[in-house]
Design an enzyme around this catalytic site. Sequence first.
Site, PDB file in Angstrom:
ATOM      1  N   SER A   7       0.822  -1.735  -0.156  1.00 51.58           N
ATOM      2  CA  SER A   7       0.103  -0.434   0.079  1.00 51.58           C
ATOM      3  C   SER A   7       1.056   1.173  -0.122  1.00 51.58           C
ATOM      4  O   SER A   7       1.113   1.431   0.870  1.00 51.58           O
ATOM      5  CB  SER A   7      -0.794  -0.154   1.218  1.00 51.58           C
ATOM      6  OG  SER A   7      -1.271   1.545   1.099  1.00 51.58           O
ATOM      7  N   ASP A  34      -4.495   3.619  -2.530  1.00 50.24           N
ATOM      8  CA  ASP A  34      -5.265   3.605  -1.327  1.00 50.24           C
ATOM      9  C   ASP A  34      -6.163   5.167  -2.089  1.00 50.24           C
ATOM     10  O   ASP A  34      -5.443   6.062  -1.573  1.00 50.24           O
ATOM     11  CB  ASP A  34      -5.354   4.061  -0.201  1.00 50.24           C
ATOM     12  CG  ASP A  34      -4.704   2.425   0.377  1.00 50.24           C
ATOM     13  OD1 ASP A  34      -5.918   1.790   0.461  1.00 50.24           O
ATOM     14  OD2 ASP A  34      -3.647   1.889   0.782  1.00 50.24           O
ATOM     15  N   HIS A  65      -8.185   0.278  -4.234  1.00 52.31           N
ATOM     16  CA  HIS A  65      -9.010   0.897  -3.333  1.00 52.31           C
ATOM     17  C   HIS A  65      -9.601   2.432  -3.397  1.00 52.31           C
ATOM     18  O   HIS A  65      -8.942   3.298  -2.202  1.00 52.31           O
ATOM     19  CB  HIS A  65      -8.290   0.552  -1.984  1.00 52.31           C
ATOM     20  CG  HIS A  65      -9.142  -0.252  -1.233  1.00 52.31           C
ATOM     21  ND1 HIS A  65      -8.514  -0.297   0.282  1.00 52.31           N
ATOM     22  CD2 HIS A  65     -10.630   0.181  -0.872  1.00 52.31           C
ATOM     23  CE1 HIS A  65     -10.026  -0.039   1.406  1.00 52.31           C
ATOM     24  NE2 HIS A  65     -10.667  -0.384   0.943  1.00 52.31           N
ATOM     25  N   MET A  67     -11.715   4.411  -1.068  1.00 51.42           N
ATOM     26  CA  MET A  67     -12.168   5.131  -0.158  1.00 51.42           C
ATOM     27  C   MET A  67     -13.046   6.341   0.197  1.00 51.42           C
ATOM     28  O   MET A  67     -13.014   7.422   0.266  1.00 51.42           O
ATOM     29  CB  MET A  67     -11.773   4.893   0.858  1.00 51.42           C
ATOM     30  CG  MET A  67     -11.098   2.980   2.119  1.00 51.42           C
ATOM     31  SD  MET A  67      -9.695   3.529   2.370  1.00 51.42           S
ATOM     32  CE  MET A  67      -8.738   3.234   1.361  1.00 51.42           C
ATOM     33  N   MET A 136     -12.168  -6.257   4.332  1.00 49.08           N
ATOM     34  CA  MET A 136     -10.439  -4.956   5.597  1.00 49.08           C
ATOM     35  C   MET A 136     -10.748  -5.191   7.055  1.00 49.08           C
ATOM     36  O   MET A 136     -11.678  -6.047   7.593  1.00 49.08           O
ATOM     37  CB  MET A 136     -11.699  -3.372   5.754  1.00 49.08           C
ATOM     38  CG  MET A 136     -12.128  -2.856   4.311  1.00 49.08           C
ATOM     39  SD  MET A 136     -10.454  -1.842   3.432  1.00 49.08           S
ATOM     40  CE  MET A 136      -9.126  -1.253   5.298  1.00 49.08           C
ATOM     41  N   GLY A 143      -3.125   3.962   7.759  1.00 46.41           N
ATOM     42  CA  GLY A 143      -2.268   2.552   7.802  1.00 46.41           C
ATOM     43  C   GLY A 143      -2.370   2.515   9.262  1.00 46.41           C
ATOM     44  O   GLY A 143      -2.146   3.695   9.710  1.00 46.41           O
ATOM     45  N   GLY A 144      -1.147   1.412   9.468  1.00 44.16           N
ATOM     46  CA  GLY A 144      -0.942   1.207  10.353  1.00 44.16           C
ATOM     47  C   GLY A 144      -0.986   0.789  11.718  1.00 44.16           C
ATOM     48  O   GLY A 144      -1.028   1.366  12.593  1.00 44.16           O
ATOM     49  N   ASP A 174      -6.776  -6.142   4.007  1.00 44.25           N
ATOM     50  CA  ASP A 174      -6.514  -5.128   3.638  1.00 44.25           C
ATOM     51  C   ASP A 174      -6.709  -4.341   5.456  1.00 44.25           C
ATOM     52  O   ASP A 174      -7.558  -4.214   5.299  1.00 44.25           O
ATOM     53  CB  ASP A 174      -7.046  -4.559   2.565  1.00 44.25           C
ATOM     54  CG  ASP A 174      -6.294  -2.516   2.661  1.00 44.25           C
ATOM     55  OD1 ASP A 174      -5.279  -2.331   3.501  1.00 44.25           O
ATOM     56  OD2 ASP A 174      -6.839  -1.758   2.015  1.00 44.25           O
TER      57      ASP A 174
HETATM   58  C1  DX5 Z   1      -6.895   1.760   4.955  1.00 47.73           C
HETATM   59  C2  DX5 Z   1      -5.772   1.306   3.725  1.00 47.73           C
HETATM   60  C3  DX5 Z   1      -4.815   0.185   3.864  1.00 47.73           C
HETATM   61  C4  DX5 Z   1      -3.344   0.695   4.741  1.00 47.73           C
HETATM   62  C5  DX5 Z   1      -2.577  -0.917   4.908  1.00 47.73           C
HETATM   63  O1  DX5 Z   1      -7.793   2.475   5.103  1.00 47.73           O
HETATM   64  O2  DX5 Z   1      -6.972   1.211   2.801  1.00 47.73           O
HETATM   65  O3  DX5 Z   1      -4.992  -0.394   2.441  1.00 47.73           O
HETATM   66  O4  DX5 Z   1      -2.527   1.839   4.090  1.00 47.73           O
HETATM   67  O5  DX5 Z   1      -1.888  -0.299   5.752  1.00 47.73           O
HETATM   68  P1  DX5 Z   1      -1.005  -0.796   7.177  1.00 47.73           P
HETATM   69  O6  DX5 Z   1      -1.184  -2.329   6.472  1.00 47.73           O
HETATM   70  O7  DX5 Z   1       0.114  -0.345   7.324  1.00 47.73           O
HETATM   71  O8  DX5 Z   1      -1.921  -1.179   7.810  1.00 47.73           O
HETATM   72 ZN    ZN Z   2      -6.900  -0.164   1.164  1.00 48.23          ZN
END
Ligand code: DX5
Ligand code: ZN
Length: 225
Positions: A7, A34, A65, A67, A136, A143-144, A174
Amino acid sequence: MLILAPSMLAADFTRLGEEIRTIAEEGAQYIHLDVMDGAFVPSISFGTPVIQKLRSCADIVFDVHMMVEEPSRYVEDYVKASADIITVHAEACRHLDRTVQQIKSLGVKAGVALNPATSLSVLDYMLDQVDMILLMSVNPGFGGQKYIPYVTEKIKILRRCLNERGLHTDIQVDGGVNLANAREVIHAGANVLVAGSAVFGDQTRENTRAFMKLLRECEPWNVTR
Ligand code: DX5
Ligand code: ZN
């Protein structure tokens, strides 16, 4: 085939081209992009100008992706910006079937994403329509975050359901995926792994290499073939 989709959200935004080239060189098949609108999820990330400009960096699948509320408004723009796969959230589409058909009619692959708390039953009538289902494993927006354990069971149920219908649909997972839990996710039946913070950072090349090694080791478990 098991697929790694790093990502980009976790990449160094001052050197995006280099980051994408590194993961591609190490064998990652997708770059997971994202797109966040500040409405469906709290954050705003990036949009078509960034994606379009990255196209020439590497020969890699652009896995978008979205959102975004009512993504059908933007699907065409993302196809023009060179998306190969467009995944929309079931929760964000008033007319999910129409949006999926719209994506497919533009010649790209269509995915549908479900938030952790959304039941698989919303896909009952869509299973044979979609190329990929994204589960999800964190609440979307950042992230993180930490992997939500109950999603493993959800992956298993979905894979069983697809198998019963003779479908080999990709299951993408994800959020919070790392080298420590990737085996669990694959064993449950997922075959496309998104990983942001576990791939990008000081050791992007080494992390990608380690993920690809793990994927090769787990390939015999892959039930989608
Ligand atoms: C969250 C995103 C993910 C995210 C994944 O809303 O859709 O793709 O960036 O990041 P990690 O692997 O750090 O959870
Ligand atoms: Zn994502």
